[in-house]
Design a protein around this motif. Structure first.
Motif, PDB file in Angstrom:
ATOM      1  N   ASP A 115      16.576   3.023 -52.155  1.00 50.90           N
ATOM      2  CA  ASP A 115      15.662   2.134 -51.091  1.00 50.90           C
ATOM      3  C   ASP A 115      15.767   2.715 -49.699  1.00 50.90           C
ATOM      4  O   ASP A 115      16.671   3.478 -49.067  1.00 50.90           O
ATOM      5  CB  ASP A 115      15.923   0.909 -51.353  1.00 50.90           C
ATOM      6  CG  ASP A 115      17.338   0.362 -50.898  1.00 50.90           C
ATOM      7  OD1 ASP A 115      17.355   0.012 -49.624  1.00 50.90           O
ATOM      8  OD2 ASP A 115      18.284   0.381 -51.623  1.00 50.90           O
ATOM      9  N   ALA A 116      14.784   2.475 -48.870  1.00 52.28           N
ATOM     10  CA  ALA A 116      14.838   3.170 -47.472  1.00 52.28           C
ATOM     11  C   ALA A 116      15.844   2.259 -46.689  1.00 52.28           C
ATOM     12  O   ALA A 116      16.279   3.050 -45.877  1.00 52.28           O
ATOM     13  CB  ALA A 116      13.307   2.678 -46.890  1.00 52.28           C
ATOM     14  N   GLU A 117      16.239   1.214 -46.785  1.00 50.30           N
ATOM     15  CA  GLU A 117      17.086   0.455 -46.066  1.00 50.30           C
ATOM     16  C   GLU A 117      18.527   1.108 -46.196  1.00 50.30           C
ATOM     17  O   GLU A 117      19.334   1.062 -45.270  1.00 50.30           O
ATOM     18  CB  GLU A 117      17.204  -0.835 -46.371  1.00 50.30           C
ATOM     19  CG  GLU A 117      18.188  -1.903 -45.443  1.00 50.30           C
ATOM     20  CD  GLU A 117      18.186  -3.266 -45.552  1.00 50.30           C
ATOM     21  OE1 GLU A 117      19.262  -3.712 -45.643  1.00 50.30           O
ATOM     22  OE2 GLU A 117      17.088  -3.694 -46.076  1.00 50.30           O
ATOM     23  N   MET A 119      22.259   5.029 -43.835  1.00 44.11           N
ATOM     24  CA  MET A 119      23.402   6.104 -43.779  1.00 44.11           C
ATOM     25  C   MET A 119      23.183   7.045 -42.625  1.00 44.11           C
ATOM     26  O   MET A 119      23.933   7.713 -42.124  1.00 44.11           O
ATOM     27  CB  MET A 119      23.119   6.894 -44.980  1.00 44.11           C
ATOM     28  CG  MET A 119      23.386   6.193 -46.237  1.00 44.11           C
ATOM     29  SD  MET A 119      23.119   7.105 -47.915  1.00 44.11           S
ATOM     30  CE  MET A 119      24.032   8.353 -47.715  1.00 44.11           C
ATOM     31  N   VAL A 120      22.000   7.072 -41.965  1.00 40.70           N
ATOM     32  CA  VAL A 120      21.635   8.105 -41.105  1.00 40.70           C
ATOM     33  C   VAL A 120      21.287   7.392 -39.549  1.00 40.70           C
ATOM     34  O   VAL A 120      21.462   8.277 -38.508  1.00 40.70           O
ATOM     35  CB  VAL A 120      20.141   8.910 -41.144  1.00 40.70           C
ATOM     36  CG1 VAL A 120      20.459   9.512 -42.678  1.00 40.70           C
ATOM     37  CG2 VAL A 120      19.018   8.009 -41.191  1.00 40.70           C
ATOM     38  N   LYS A 121      21.365   6.180 -39.414  1.00 40.28           N
ATOM     39  CA  LYS A 121      20.936   5.802 -38.199  1.00 40.28           C
ATOM     40  C   LYS A 121      21.867   5.678 -37.046  1.00 40.28           C
ATOM     41  O   LYS A 121      21.429   5.635 -35.886  1.00 40.28           O
ATOM     42  CB  LYS A 121      20.430   4.387 -38.322  1.00 40.28           C
ATOM     43  CG  LYS A 121      21.557   3.421 -38.672  1.00 40.28           C
ATOM     44  CD  LYS A 121      20.750   1.724 -38.763  1.00 40.28           C
ATOM     45  CE  LYS A 121      21.887   0.879 -38.852  1.00 40.28           C
ATOM     46  NZ  LYS A 121      21.153  -0.698 -38.942  1.00 40.28           N
ATOM     47  N   ASP A 175      14.171   3.548 -32.717  1.00 43.04           N
ATOM     48  CA  ASP A 175      13.550   2.343 -33.203  1.00 43.04           C
ATOM     49  C   ASP A 175      13.848   1.958 -34.474  1.00 43.04           C
ATOM     50  O   ASP A 175      13.665   2.440 -35.754  1.00 43.04           O
ATOM     51  CB  ASP A 175      11.892   2.945 -33.351  1.00 43.04           C
ATOM     52  CG  ASP A 175      11.126   1.712 -33.461  1.00 43.04           C
ATOM     53  OD1 ASP A 175      11.299   0.855 -34.062  1.00 43.04           O
ATOM     54  OD2 ASP A 175       9.778   2.240 -33.084  1.00 43.04           O
ATOM     55  N   GLU A 176      14.569   1.018 -34.492  1.00 42.38           N
ATOM     56  CA  GLU A 176      15.079   0.433 -35.855  1.00 42.38           C
ATOM     57  C   GLU A 176      13.787  -0.113 -36.569  1.00 42.38           C
ATOM     58  O   GLU A 176      14.157   0.016 -37.805  1.00 42.38           O
ATOM     59  CB  GLU A 176      16.065  -1.016 -35.412  1.00 42.38           C
ATOM     60  CG  GLU A 176      16.348  -1.688 -36.512  1.00 42.38           C
ATOM     61  CD  GLU A 176      17.890  -0.745 -37.142  1.00 42.38           C
ATOM     62  OE1 GLU A 176      17.978  -0.979 -38.242  1.00 42.38           O
ATOM     63  OE2 GLU A 176      18.611  -0.481 -36.461  1.00 42.38           O
TER      64      GLU A 176
END
Length: 189
Positions: free
Chosen positions: A38-40, A45-47, A92-93
């Motif tokens: 899933d995207a979240e 992992m990358v933010k 941009d969260e």
């Protein structure tokens, strides 16, 4: 009529000089990967601007200051001990994306261009800006890594192989591909 013809002929003679004087062209690389997660999960992992070493195999450490606020900086240390200093420009969260730029790089050697020595940066690019975006795509996640940059040598002389368009483009493609493929493997575990 003769005056118009003279202007056209003069323009044709000057055109090659104008093209040559322009210098390097801006290059662009965009790589994507579809991840079975899933995207979240993938975004988490990358933010973090200080987490690149956790999912990119070429980075052995990341030292960052400023968190995920625009203006934050990080110094990446590569496997060959060279370093890259980057600044976070946008974060941009909500849209799960961020943009950063390379500010400086250590040199991995030098090359002679027309009798003058020039540094070869750790990544053979200049004026580099990149965007990383994570988005849900059905039951998968699409990660897009896009960069705009110039080759390592932006002068008007013939550029050496180590700093030309092809070398710069291939380096960024390789960096992106290895990072995205590793991220996919880690996220799908």
């Amino acid at each position: 009529m003769k005056a118009v013809l003279n202007v056209l002929v003069t323009g044709l003679f000057l055109l090659p000089a104008l093209v040559f004087a322009h210098g390097a062209s801006r290059l662009q690389v965009e790589e994507t990967v579809l991840i079975n997660a899933d995207a979240e999960t993938v975004w988490n992992m990358v933010k973090d601007f200080d987490s690149l070493h956790k999912w990119h195999p070429a980075i052995i450490s990341t030292k960052a200051e400023g968190g995920n606020e625009p203006g934050a900086t990080r110094v990446l240390t590569l496997k060959n001990d060279s370093t890259i200093t980057e600044t976070l420009k946008k974060f941009d969260e909500e849209s799960m994306s961020f943009m950063y730029q390379i500010d400086e790089m250590s040199s991995v050697g030098q090359v002679d261009i027309e009798g003058e020595m020039h540094d070869i940066p750790a990544v053979p690019v200049s004026k580099y800006k990149a965007w990383l975006t994570v988005e849900a795509e059905g039951d998968q996640t699409k990660v897009t890594w896009l960069a705009k940059f110039f080759r390592g040598y932006t002068g008007n002389h013939h550029e050496p192989k180590e700093l030309n368009d092809e070398t710069a483009t291939n380096a960024i493609k390789g960096i992106f591909r290895s990072g995205l493929d590793t991220l996919k493997g880690k996220a799908e575990k």
